[in-house]
Enzyme design. Structure first.
Site, PDB file in Angstrom:
ATOM      1  CB  SER A  50      -0.949   0.039   1.042  1.00  0.00           C
ATOM      2  OG  SER A  50      -1.975   0.897   1.072  1.00  0.00           O
ATOM      3  CG  ASP A  69      -6.660  -2.012  -4.056  1.00  0.00           C
ATOM      4  OD1 ASP A  69      -6.894  -0.836  -3.614  1.00  0.00           O
ATOM      5  OD2 ASP A  69      -5.332  -2.289  -4.038  1.00  0.00           O
ATOM      6  CG  HIS A  73      -6.072  -1.473  -0.221  1.00  0.00           C
ATOM      7  ND1 HIS A  73      -4.784  -1.188  -1.128  1.00  0.00           N
ATOM      8  CD2 HIS A  73      -5.495  -0.776   0.629  1.00  0.00           C
ATOM      9  CE1 HIS A  73      -3.866  -0.618  -0.757  1.00  0.00           C
ATOM     10  NE2 HIS A  73      -4.386  -0.243   0.649  1.00  0.00           N
TER      11      HIS A  73
END
Length: 374
Positions: free
Chosen positions: A162, A314, A344
């Site tokens: 991320s 995501d 995600h």
């Protein structure tokens, strides 16, 4: 509670010695394999996610990830704790637009929990997290430090998930293009990375605006805390009107209509971000450390062997997909895994008591790639 909130202690086991120390005054969690090696070891520097203001390598899921990486590869693993960017209490936004699910309930519980654990001061905003990670990498890549831990200078990887993937990508660009760094990286591994803040109307942002875990509104509000506490910035970003005058030259570098594979374009119509609507403007939005996708080809050509994992459901899926295309276009060798059922942050749910199989599969794909390529 659905999400494990507690930090793990640096507990060693029969395979790995674990310790919390500092590299260049930055806290790191170090994993040292106990298995003897006849040759020098590989190493992985891992940067955790959390929108620059949350998260830790000490959380159970990432401790498991790095512990297993050290065990399976016989590698030294350095988990970077860029603590200075999140030390004081701040008010986290509530994602009222997110569809209510058990996963969002768990994530909101986690955000409520972090209200008591983290603080954010203006002096700890951009580019402090990036600078902390650069300090750790620069320290670790010294010949004497690599030798101390038995690491092969030619077998070092930087990785992250991320926002940690964004920092890892930015640091990889710095190291590979800066002659100051004698020891270069062999690889970078980016797990559902965020890679740009220039265009917030890419197809994945539109399709996953009301995400199961993270809505577009919440993601933007969290990330903006790394730059400012002024609510005007996230409001402008929601409308894709946040970029300052003089930034149009960057649009071609993140233009999804050029770099996104056809299957992900669907019926979406490309429109440029709108310039100059935000007052005051933020020059940091032009900084490539916040948008490693938005650099010229010449800065990408020297990048190392790359692994990128993306997830279908995501917000930032298309950042990773575009980076795959751009790196391949300049001749960088890229391996890409796409999780058709992916969301995600799945890695964060793979530890007990949830044991999310999707997160475990992502972990296994990542470690398998490292085993084969590092």
């Amino acid at each position: 509670m659905l999400m494990k909130l507690d930090y793990t202690l640096p507990i060693s086991d029969e395979n790995v010695t674990v310790m919390d120390i500092t590299f260049s005054d930055i806290p790191v969690r170090l994993y040292l394999p106990k298995r003897k090696s006849a040759s020098q070891r590989p190493a992985v520097i891992f940067v955790h996610g959390g929108a620059f203001v949350l998260g830790s390598c000490k959380l159970a899921a990432l401790d498991l990830l790095n512990r297993q990486t050290a065990k399976n590869l016989g590698a030294v693993v350095v988990g970077v704790e860029y603590f200075r960017c999140r030390l004081l209490l701040f008010s986290l936004p509530v994602a009222s637009d997110t569809v209510a699910t058990p996963w969002t309930a768990a994530f909101q519980a986690f955000l409520s929990f972090t209200n008591f654990c983290y603080r954010l001061g203006h002096q700890y905003q951009f580019p402090v997290a990036h600078e902390d990670v650069v300090s750790v990498v620069k320290f670790f890549l010294q010949d004497k430090i690599l030798a101390k831990y038995g690491v092969d200078p030619a077998r070092v990887c930087i990785s992250g998930d991320s926002a940690g993937g964004l920092i890892a990508a930015a640091v990889a660009q710095l190291i590979q293009n800066d002659p100051e760094f004698k020891n270069k990286l062999k690889a970078q591994a980016l797990i559902y990375p965020s890679l740009q803040v220039i265009d917030i109307a890419i197809p994945s942002q539109r399709e996953n605006e009301h995400g199961l875990i993270l809505s577009k509104k919440l993601g933007i509000e969290l990330a903006c805390l790394y730059l400012t506490q002024d609510k005007a910035l996230p409001q402008a970003m929601m409308k894709n009107q946040h970029m300052p005058h003089g930034s149009r030259h960057l649009f071609k570098l993140v233009n999804w209509s050029i770099f996104l594979p056809e299957k992900y374009k669907k019926n979406h119509v490309y429109t440029e971000p709108i310039l100059g609507r935000l007052n005051p403007s933020y020059s940091a939005l032009l900084d490539s450390r916040l948008s490693p996708l938005a650099v010229n080809d010449s800065q990408l050509q020297n990048l190392p062997l790359t692994y990128i994992l993306t997830c279908q459901y995501d917000l930032i899926r298309d950042d990773g997909l575009m980076y795959v295309s751009r790196l391949q276009n300049v001749g960088v060798k890229v391996s890409h895994d796409h999780m058709e059922d992916g969301i995600h942050g799945a890695l964060s749910f793979m530890a007990s008591p949830i044991n999310l199989q999707l997160g475990i599969r992502i972990k296994d794909k990542y470690i398998n790639w490292l085993e084969e390529n590092l």
